[in-house]
Motif scaffolding. Structure first.
Motif, short mmCIF file in Angstrom:
data_model
loop_
_atom_site.label_atom_id
_atom_site.label_comp_id
_atom_site.label_asym_id
_atom_site.label_seq_id
_atom_site.Cartn_x
_atom_site.Cartn_y
_atom_site.Cartn_z
N GLY A 72 0.82 -1.22 0.00
CA GLY A 72 0.00 0.00 0.00
C GLY A 72 0.85 1.26 0.00
O GLY A 72 0.57 2.21 -0.74
N GLY A 75 2.34 1.53 -3.34
CA GLY A 75 1.31 1.83 -4.33
C GLY A 75 0.91 3.28 -4.33
O GLY A 75 0.54 3.84 -5.38
N ARG A 80 -0.93 2.35 -8.56
CA ARG A 80 -1.68 1.11 -8.29
C ARG A 80 -1.32 0.01 -9.30
O ARG A 80 -1.13 -1.15 -8.93
CB ARG A 80 -3.19 1.36 -8.38
CG ARG A 80 -3.74 2.19 -7.22
CD ARG A 80 -3.55 3.68 -7.46
NE ARG A 80 -4.36 4.48 -6.55
CZ ARG A 80 -3.92 5.03 -5.42
NH1 ARG A 80 -2.66 4.84 -5.05
NH2 ARG A 80 -4.72 5.76 -4.67
N LEU A 84 0.10 -3.93 -8.67
CA LEU A 84 -0.71 -5.10 -9.00
C LEU A 84 0.08 -6.11 -9.82
O LEU A 84 -0.20 -7.32 -9.77
CB LEU A 84 -1.98 -4.67 -9.75
CG LEU A 84 -3.04 -4.01 -8.87
CD1 LEU A 84 -4.22 -3.53 -9.71
CD2 LEU A 84 -3.52 -4.96 -7.79
N GLY A 132 -5.63 -2.92 -4.09
CA GLY A 132 -5.16 -2.31 -5.33
C GLY A 132 -6.13 -2.51 -6.48
O GLY A 132 -6.38 -1.58 -7.26
N TYR A 363 -4.16 3.97 -0.86
CA TYR A 363 -3.82 2.54 -0.95
C TYR A 363 -3.37 2.03 0.42
O TYR A 363 -3.87 1.01 0.92
CB TYR A 363 -2.71 2.37 -1.98
CG TYR A 363 -2.57 0.99 -2.60
CD1 TYR A 363 -2.97 -0.16 -1.95
CD2 TYR A 363 -1.99 0.85 -3.86
CE1 TYR A 363 -2.82 -1.41 -2.53
CE2 TYR A 363 -1.83 -0.39 -4.46
CZ TYR A 363 -2.23 -1.52 -3.78
OH TYR A 363 -2.07 -2.76 -4.37
#
Length: 433
Positions: A72, A75, A80, A84, A132, A363
């Motif tokens: 997070g 991210g 994001r 991922l 995410g 995130y």
């Protein structure tokens, strides 16, 4: 005039990726119950070996908050989309390595040690995946369809679990028991590499979140730390944690503890409960989108409160229905809690979390509040429920009361949260209403 689609390409890609990641996570759970005790923990004591095998499953569960916080924070700094790919890579490499891992008879104690390490990496990846995927979907969507797009990735969890169960069942059915334990169990894990490649290709076609790009992300010279995330989140962080209680209760009470209750207290065949979980997961294909649409129509807060309070009330007839021992009634009980009530809370949770925090700390804020409660509440539900059932000589009413109180706390925490909407400029800023 151009009409925006209800579901974006990002939502499709996020859901496919989430389904494939939860295929791996769910596959491990099945294998830990049916296979790993024989090939990685052959202690001569079957019960002890089974406990050790299931213990490695729990390790991954409690690794999720750590992975969620780390991924997070990254991210919110780099985007994001990039993270991922990291979560997908962590899961694919770990699962493929499990499929190639030598057994206890080949390398001794190193087999279970390496298995635990690989399970930890699975947990780290799973911890950052859902948040995410949910944020990428929500931040690509127009405001009027934001709840629907935020909710759909949770469908990936159910699809992944169904896919894992199907692949494992087909592989086991096609081979003799000796063949399956010798090498057949590896096939579903090795298949995850093929599925991961497909998910990578699909996700490559999706751009970064427009809101993250508009906000500029965290400046590259500035590192957003966890303390800064907590400071900026303020009271929204603990309230978001309370809001995450009911989705965990309404997920893990039926899908984990109810199976044990049916076997030990009701005396129902194992297949009855498993089929109930499968039916409830399959129906989520319909109920999750409906719950997301309702969140767009009426607001996530009211849907979460309805779902939580419904769960608090219906958990009592849930156990009454299980106690009948009648398969159709048991399956209806699973649909009542695991599908209807749970999906209202999951969809509304995604809707609210996608707008509750500023975009450059969103995130990390989501993963911290969601995954920590997942480990504390979701991870403890089976053990606490078993203890409470034992305290009443097999009667479930303390369990029902405990879960009802938790769901009521969730509703109260949700009520205390400020209602959030996106800034008209679409720059990720919050507007409190």
């Amino acid at each position: 005039m151009t009409t925006s689609p209800r579901l974006s390409r990002a939502t499709f890609a996020s859901t496919v990726g989430t389904a494939l990641e939860w295929y791996d996570f769910s596959l491990y759970g099945t294998a830990s119950a049916l296979v790993f005790a024989h090939v990685f923990f052959p202690s001569g004591n079957e019960f002890a070996a089974t406990l050790a095998s299931l213990g490695t499953f729990a390790v991954g569960f409690f690794a999720r908050p750590i992975g969620g916080i780390i991924i997070g924070l990254l991210g919110d700094r780099v985007g994001r989309r990039q993270m991922l790919f990291v979560t997908l890579l962590l899961m694919a490499v770990s699962s493929t390595a499990i499929g190639l891992l030598p057994t206890h008879s080949s390398i001794g104690i190193w087999a279970p040690v390496i298995l635990v390490v690989l399970r930890i990496f699975q947990g780290l990846g799973a911890g950052g995946e859902y948040a995410g995927a949910m944020l990428l979907s929500a931040e690509h969507a127009v405001d009027e369809h934001r709840g629907l797009n935020a909710a759909i990735p949770s469908l990936g969890n159910a699809i992944g679990a169904l896919l894992a169960t199907a692949v494992f069942f087909v592989t086991e059915s096609a081979l003799t028991q000796e063949q399956f334990l010798a090498w057949g169990w590896r096939i579903p894990f090795l298949l995850s590499l093929v599925l991961a490649i497909a998910a990578f290709i699909i996700r490559l076609r999706v751009s970064e979140s427009p809101e993250f790009q508009a906000a500029g992300g965290a400046p590259r010279t500035q590192r957003i730390q966890l303390l800064e995330v907590l400071r900026r989140g303020g009271r929204r962080i603990p309230l978001a944690m309370l809001m995450s209680i009911a989705p965990n209760v309404l997920s893990y009470l039926p899908s984990v503890y109810a199976l044990t209750y049916l076997a030990n207290q009701v005396g129902a065949p194992a297949g009855v409960g498993l089929l109930g979980v499968i039916i409830a997961n399959a129906l989520k294909i319909v109920t999750v989108p409906i719950a997301g649409w309702l969140s767009d129509r009426f607001g996530g807060r009211i849907i979460m409160i309805i779902g939580s309070l419904a769960g608090a009330v219906l958990v009592f007839p849930f156990f009454v229905m299980l106690d009948t021992g009648t398969p159709v009634v048991i399956w209806a009980a699973f649909v009542l809690i695991f599908t209807l009530c749970c999906d209202m809370t999951l969809a509304s949770q995604a809707t609210m979390l996608s707008t509750l925090f500023e975009v450059d700390v969103r995130y990390a804020s989501v993963t911290f509040s969601r995954e920590l409660i997942g480990a504390i509440v979701g991870g403890s539900i089976p053990f606490v429920a078993a203890a409470l059932t034992g305290a009443l000589d097999g009667r479930p009413w303390l369990v029902a009361a405990y879960c009802a109180v938790l769901c009521a706390i969730c509703a109260a925490g949700t009520w205390a949260l400020p209602e959030q909407k996106q800034s008209p400029a679409g720059d990720g800023r919050r507007v409190t209403v």
